[in-house]
Design a protein around this motif. Structure first.
Motif, PDB file in Angstrom:
ATOM      1  N   UNK A 127      -5.410  17.823  10.253  1.00  0.00           N
ATOM      2  CA  UNK A 127      -5.314  18.017  11.724  1.00  0.00           C
ATOM      3  C   UNK A 127      -4.737  19.382  12.050  1.00  0.00           C
ATOM      4  N   UNK A 128      -3.743  19.800  11.274  1.00  0.00           N
ATOM      5  CA  UNK A 128      -3.134  21.107  11.543  1.00  0.00           C
ATOM      6  C   UNK A 128      -4.142  22.224  11.279  1.00  0.00           C
ATOM      7  N   UNK A 129      -4.904  22.096  10.200  1.00  0.00           N
ATOM      8  CA  UNK A 129      -5.909  23.125   9.890  1.00  0.00           C
ATOM      9  C   UNK A 129      -6.966  23.190  10.982  1.00  0.00           C
ATOM     10  N   UNK A 130      -7.406  22.018  11.429  1.00  0.00           N
ATOM     11  CA  UNK A 130      -8.431  21.988  12.477  1.00  0.00           C
ATOM     12  C   UNK A 130      -7.874  22.589  13.761  1.00  0.00           C
ATOM     13  N   UNK A 131      -6.651  22.212  14.102  1.00  0.00           N
ATOM     14  CA  UNK A 131      -6.033  22.729  15.332  1.00  0.00           C
ATOM     15  C   UNK A 131      -5.879  24.242  15.267  1.00  0.00           C
ATOM     16  N   UNK A 132      -5.698  24.783  14.068  1.00  0.00           N
ATOM     17  CA  UNK A 132      -5.467  26.229  13.938  1.00  0.00           C
ATOM     18  C   UNK A 132      -6.752  27.031  14.144  1.00  0.00           C
ATOM     19  N   UNK A 133      -7.911  26.392  14.000  1.00  0.00           N
ATOM     20  CA  UNK A 133      -9.199  27.096  14.102  1.00  0.00           C
ATOM     21  C   UNK A 133      -9.202  28.353  13.226  1.00  0.00           C
ATOM     22  N   UNK A 134      -8.593  28.234  12.063  1.00  0.00           N
ATOM     23  CA  UNK A 134      -8.503  29.391  11.163  1.00  0.00           C
ATOM     24  C   UNK A 134      -9.904  29.887  10.823  1.00  0.00           C
ATOM     25  N   UNK A 135     -10.125  31.198  10.978  1.00  0.00           N
ATOM     26  CA  UNK A 135     -11.482  31.733  10.796  1.00  0.00           C
ATOM     27  C   UNK A 135     -11.945  31.679   9.344  1.00  0.00           C
ATOM     28  N   UNK A 136     -11.020  31.359   8.425  1.00  0.00           N
ATOM     29  CA  UNK A 136     -11.417  31.254   7.015  1.00  0.00           C
ATOM     30  C   UNK A 136     -12.083  29.912   6.704  1.00  0.00           C
ATOM     31  N   UNK A 137     -11.917  28.934   7.590  1.00  0.00           N
ATOM     32  CA  UNK A 137     -12.451  27.595   7.309  1.00  0.00           C
ATOM     33  C   UNK A 137     -13.971  27.580   7.432  1.00  0.00           C
ATOM     34  N   UNK A 138     -14.640  27.130   6.349  1.00  0.00           N
ATOM     35  CA  UNK A 138     -16.094  26.912   6.425  1.00  0.00           C
ATOM     36  C   UNK A 138     -16.345  25.445   6.754  1.00  0.00           C
ATOM     37  N   UNK A 139     -15.819  24.543   5.933  1.00  0.00           N
ATOM     38  CA  UNK A 139     -15.831  23.134   6.318  1.00  0.00           C
ATOM     39  C   UNK A 139     -14.732  22.361   5.609  1.00  0.00           C
ATOM     40  N   UNK A 140     -14.413  21.210   6.180  1.00  0.00           N
ATOM     41  CA  UNK A 140     -13.394  20.312   5.640  1.00  0.00           C
ATOM     42  C   UNK A 140     -14.042  18.936   5.518  1.00  0.00           C
ATOM     43  N   UNK A 141     -13.784  18.243   4.402  1.00  0.00           N
ATOM     44  CA  UNK A 141     -14.202  16.840   4.294  1.00  0.00           C
ATOM     45  C   UNK A 141     -12.951  16.005   4.067  1.00  0.00           C
ATOM     46  N   UNK A 142     -12.798  14.965   4.862  1.00  0.00           N
ATOM     47  CA  UNK A 142     -11.630  14.089   4.710  1.00  0.00           C
ATOM     48  C   UNK A 142     -11.970  12.702   5.237  1.00  0.00           C
TER      49      UNK A 142
END
Ligand SMILES: [Zn+2]
Length: 226
Positions: free
Chosen positions: A83-98
């Motif tokens: 949730x914290x990573x998603x909330x951050x909208x960090x431009x390095x994120x390509x995708x997350x699976x959880x």
């Protein structure tokens, strides 16, 4: 740097930064489902997983995905971190699976979709970073627990979200949205609680009505009260 067969490979620096942050936040965390590089079965021939070392323009192939073990007992709660990573909208994120869901910054950007891969990703979360060197090798710290604390735990509870437990024998409260999560308590029949969010058929519960979430319940046994 490591070798697999004849090919030299390394893990994207941004992912090592993430793992170092998580290790220092949760020093006792279990690492059973941690991972970086895929095995030859996944990466041979047409393997396209981000766990496979790929040539991304440097002298050494790079792995741009990491799995981090879900170990809430140690504080390393994948749900919170994600949730914290998603909330951050960090431009390095390509995708997350959880936990049977996937969220991409590219496809249906920043919206969770259901994930039907053979591995439900409920024992670890997966993060892939964007295959652009200035991003995947960035050493900027990731926004982890502080953001999740302020956005998830202390968020204001909307009014009109009071629900009553209609299961005759009460309702299990679980750590996450699914029966694979541990039971952490029980709501009594007739008890009125506040629903702070929903995840599919599961409701996030604030049992005390004090603005703090207590866990998740199966929503079929909750009815809204005015
Ligand atoms: Zn993975």
């Amino acid at each position: 740097m490591s070798t697999q067969g004849k090919d030299k490979w390394r893990v994207a620096t941004s992912l090592l930064t993430l793992r170092n942050q998580i290790n220092s936040l949760y020093p006792a965390r279990k690492k059973a489902s941690d991972g970086t590089i895929g095995d030859s079965r996944h990466c041979g021939g047409s393997g396209t997983s981000d766990h496979c070392a790929r040539d991304l323009g440097g002298s050494v192939k790079v792995v741009t995905a990491m799995d981090i073990t879900h170990d809430p007992a140690s504080g390393c709660d994948a749900g919170r971190i994600v949730s914290a990573l998603v909330a951050s909208r960090d431009e390095r994120i390509k995708y997350i699976i959880w936990n049977k869901r996937i969220l991409s910054s590219e496809v249906s950007a920043w919206t969770w979709r259901s994930y039907n891969g053979s591995n439900p990703h409920s024992k670890h979360f997966h993060l892939s970073v964007v295959p652009k060197m200035s991003l995947f090798d960035s050493t900027a710290p990731w926004q982890l627990s502080p953001a999740s604390t302020s956005t998830t735990i202390s968020r204001p509870v909307p009014s009109g979200n009071r629900y009553k437990v209609i299961a005759r024998s009460g309702l299990r409260l679980r750590e996450g949205a699914g029966t694979q999560f541990d039971a952490i308590g029980r709501l009594s029949p007739g008890q009125v609680v506040v629903v702070t969010a929903t995840e599919g058929d599961w409701y996030e519960i604030d049992a005390e009505g004090d603005g703090f979430r207590d866990g998740f319940c199966y929503g079929a046994f909750l009815v809204q009260v005015s």
